[in-house]
Design a protein around this motif. Structure first.
Motif, PDB file in Angstrom:
ATOM      1  N   GLU A   1      11.165   5.259   6.103  1.00  0.00           N
ATOM      2  CA  GLU A   1      11.521   6.446   4.964  1.00  0.00           C
ATOM      3  C   GLU A   1      10.451   6.403   3.896  1.00  0.00           C
ATOM      4  N   ALA A   2       9.828   5.332   3.525  1.00  0.00           N
ATOM      5  CA  ALA A   2       8.419   5.502   2.711  1.00  0.00           C
ATOM      6  C   ALA A   2       7.502   6.571   3.264  1.00  0.00           C
ATOM      7  N   SER A   3       7.278   6.174   4.495  1.00  0.00           N
ATOM      8  CA  SER A   3       6.424   7.233   5.343  1.00  0.00           C
ATOM      9  C   SER A   3       6.577   8.505   5.354  1.00  0.00           C
ATOM     10  N   ARG A   4       7.993   8.909   5.606  1.00  0.00           N
ATOM     11  CA  ARG A   4       8.433  10.112   5.472  1.00  0.00           C
ATOM     12  C   ARG A   4       8.111  10.781   4.341  1.00  0.00           C
ATOM     13  N   ARG A   5       8.566  10.165   3.267  1.00  0.00           N
ATOM     14  CA  ARG A   5       8.327  10.502   1.810  1.00  0.00           C
ATOM     15  C   ARG A   5       7.090  11.024   1.438  1.00  0.00           C
ATOM     16  N   ILE A   6       6.163  10.149   1.878  1.00  0.00           N
ATOM     17  CA  ILE A   6       4.508   9.984   1.703  1.00  0.00           C
ATOM     18  C   ILE A   6       4.094  11.349   2.126  1.00  0.00           C
ATOM     19  N   ASP A   7       4.303  11.581   3.429  1.00  0.00           N
ATOM     20  CA  ASP A   7       3.916  12.876   4.151  1.00  0.00           C
ATOM     21  C   ASP A   7       4.613  13.848   3.583  1.00  0.00           C
ATOM     22  N   GLU A   8       5.602  14.252   2.917  1.00  0.00           N
ATOM     23  CA  GLU A   8       6.442  15.269   2.295  1.00  0.00           C
ATOM     24  C   GLU A   8       5.480  15.409   0.821  1.00  0.00           C
ATOM     25  N   LEU A   9       5.277  14.446   0.328  1.00  0.00           N
ATOM     26  CA  LEU A   9       4.382  14.459  -1.137  1.00  0.00           C
ATOM     27  C   LEU A   9       3.261  14.762  -0.931  1.00  0.00           C
ATOM     28  N   GLN A  10       2.579  14.533   0.313  1.00  0.00           N
ATOM     29  CA  GLN A  10       1.218  14.680   0.597  1.00  0.00           C
ATOM     30  C   GLN A  10       1.161  16.354   0.756  1.00  0.00           C
ATOM     31  N   ALA A  11       1.899  16.892   1.415  1.00  0.00           N
ATOM     32  CA  ALA A  11       2.160  18.271   1.620  1.00  0.00           C
ATOM     33  C   ALA A  11       2.381  18.959   0.252  1.00  0.00           C
ATOM     34  N   GLU A  12       3.326  18.446  -0.363  1.00  0.00           N
ATOM     35  CA  GLU A  12       3.420  19.193  -1.757  1.00  0.00           C
ATOM     36  C   GLU A  12       2.324  18.956  -2.734  1.00  0.00           C
ATOM     37  N   THR A  13       1.566  17.747  -2.891  1.00  0.00           N
ATOM     38  CA  THR A  13       0.393  17.934  -3.745  1.00  0.00           C
ATOM     39  C   THR A  13      -0.832  18.303  -3.191  1.00  0.00           C
ATOM     40  N   GLY A  14      -0.949  18.459  -1.820  1.00  0.00           N
ATOM     41  CA  GLY A  14      -2.204  18.707  -1.221  1.00  0.00           C
ATOM     42  C   GLY A  14      -3.315  17.751  -1.105  1.00  0.00           C
ATOM     43  N   ARG A  15      -2.688  16.637  -1.203  1.00  0.00           N
ATOM     44  CA  ARG A  15      -3.415  15.301  -0.731  1.00  0.00           C
ATOM     45  C   ARG A  15      -3.309  15.003   0.651  1.00  0.00           C
ATOM     46  N   GLY A  16      -3.987  14.154   1.090  1.00  0.00           N
ATOM     47  CA  GLY A  16      -4.143  13.734   2.601  1.00  0.00           C
ATOM     48  C   GLY A  16      -4.530  14.530   3.643  1.00  0.00           C
TER      49      GLY A  16
ATOM     50  N   ALA B   1       0.884  -1.070  -0.132  1.00  0.00           N
ATOM     51  CA  ALA B   1      -0.009   0.007  -0.143  1.00  0.00           C
ATOM     52  C   ALA B   1       0.855   1.267   0.208  1.00  0.00           C
ATOM     53  N   GLN B   2       1.831   1.093   0.824  1.00  0.00           N
ATOM     54  CA  GLN B   2       2.798   2.343   0.610  1.00  0.00           C
ATOM     55  C   GLN B   2       3.413   2.652  -0.523  1.00  0.00           C
ATOM     56  N   GLU B   3       3.774   1.478  -1.045  1.00  0.00           N
ATOM     57  CA  GLU B   3       4.545   1.583  -2.425  1.00  0.00           C
ATOM     58  C   GLU B   3       3.644   2.239  -3.657  1.00  0.00           C
ATOM     59  N   SER B   4       2.367   1.918  -3.694  1.00  0.00           N
ATOM     60  CA  SER B   4       1.503   2.045  -4.428  1.00  0.00           C
ATOM     61  C   SER B   4       1.176   3.743  -4.127  1.00  0.00           C
ATOM     62  N   TYR B   5       1.100   4.249  -3.058  1.00  0.00           N
ATOM     63  CA  TYR B   5       0.353   5.487  -2.921  1.00  0.00           C
ATOM     64  C   TYR B   5       1.575   6.365  -2.949  1.00  0.00           C
ATOM     65  N   LEU B   6       2.683   5.875  -2.765  1.00  0.00           N
ATOM     66  CA  LEU B   6       4.086   6.761  -2.575  1.00  0.00           C
ATOM     67  C   LEU B   6       4.221   7.032  -4.285  1.00  0.00           C
ATOM     68  N   HIS B   7       4.112   6.061  -5.021  1.00  0.00           N
ATOM     69  CA  HIS B   7       4.454   6.100  -6.750  1.00  0.00           C
ATOM     70  C   HIS B   7       3.215   7.068  -7.192  1.00  0.00           C
ATOM     71  N   THR B   8       2.085   7.056  -6.541  1.00  0.00           N
ATOM     72  CA  THR B   8       1.041   7.902  -7.162  1.00  0.00           C
ATOM     73  C   THR B   8       1.338   9.148  -6.712  1.00  0.00           C
ATOM     74  N   LEU B   9       1.566   9.544  -5.607  1.00  0.00           N
ATOM     75  CA  LEU B   9       2.116  10.913  -5.132  1.00  0.00           C
ATOM     76  C   LEU B   9       3.155  11.538  -5.916  1.00  0.00           C
ATOM     77  N   ALA B  10       4.076  10.520  -6.112  1.00  0.00           N
ATOM     78  CA  ALA B  10       5.448  11.041  -6.707  1.00  0.00           C
ATOM     79  C   ALA B  10       5.113  11.551  -8.211  1.00  0.00           C
ATOM     80  N   ARG B  11       4.190  10.715  -8.897  1.00  0.00           N
ATOM     81  CA  ARG B  11       3.678  10.852 -10.292  1.00  0.00           C
ATOM     82  C   ARG B  11       2.993  12.290 -10.241  1.00  0.00           C
ATOM     83  N   GLU B  12       2.224  12.500  -9.394  1.00  0.00           N
ATOM     84  CA  GLU B  12       1.525  13.780  -9.266  1.00  0.00           C
ATOM     85  C   GLU B  12       2.175  14.832  -9.051  1.00  0.00           C
TER      86      GLU B  12
END
Length: 71
Positions: free
Chosen positions: A55-70, A31-42
């Motif tokens: 590390e994936a969790s922290r990167r997800i948090d960063e990308l959520q802030a960057e993309t406005g998701r989450g 689930a982390q891999e899938s969501y991380l790749h979705t956020l990174a693509r966006e």
């Protein structure tokens, strides 16, 4: 019988820093891999290979802030 209502539950109480996770050094979950790749693509970014679960969790948090998701 005990009162089991959620009135006094702190939703942040279950949130732990990824550095404190017992399994933080394991590979990310599917689930982390899938969501991380979705956020990174966006965000137009690449996902580095070899991330740990923490590390994936922290990167997800960063990308959520960057993309406005989450949150």
């Amino acid at each position: 019988m005990a009162d089991r209502s959620n009135e006094n539950v702190n939703p942040d109480a279950a949130v732990k820093d990824p550095d404190d996770w017992v399994t933080g050094d394991e590979p990310p979950t599917a689930a982390q891999e899938s969501y991380l790749h979705t956020l990174a693509r966006e965000a137009g970014e690449e996902v580095p290979d070899g991330l740990t679960k923490a590390e994936a969790s922290r990167r997800i948090d960063e990308l959520q802030a960057e993309t406005g998701r989450g949150r």
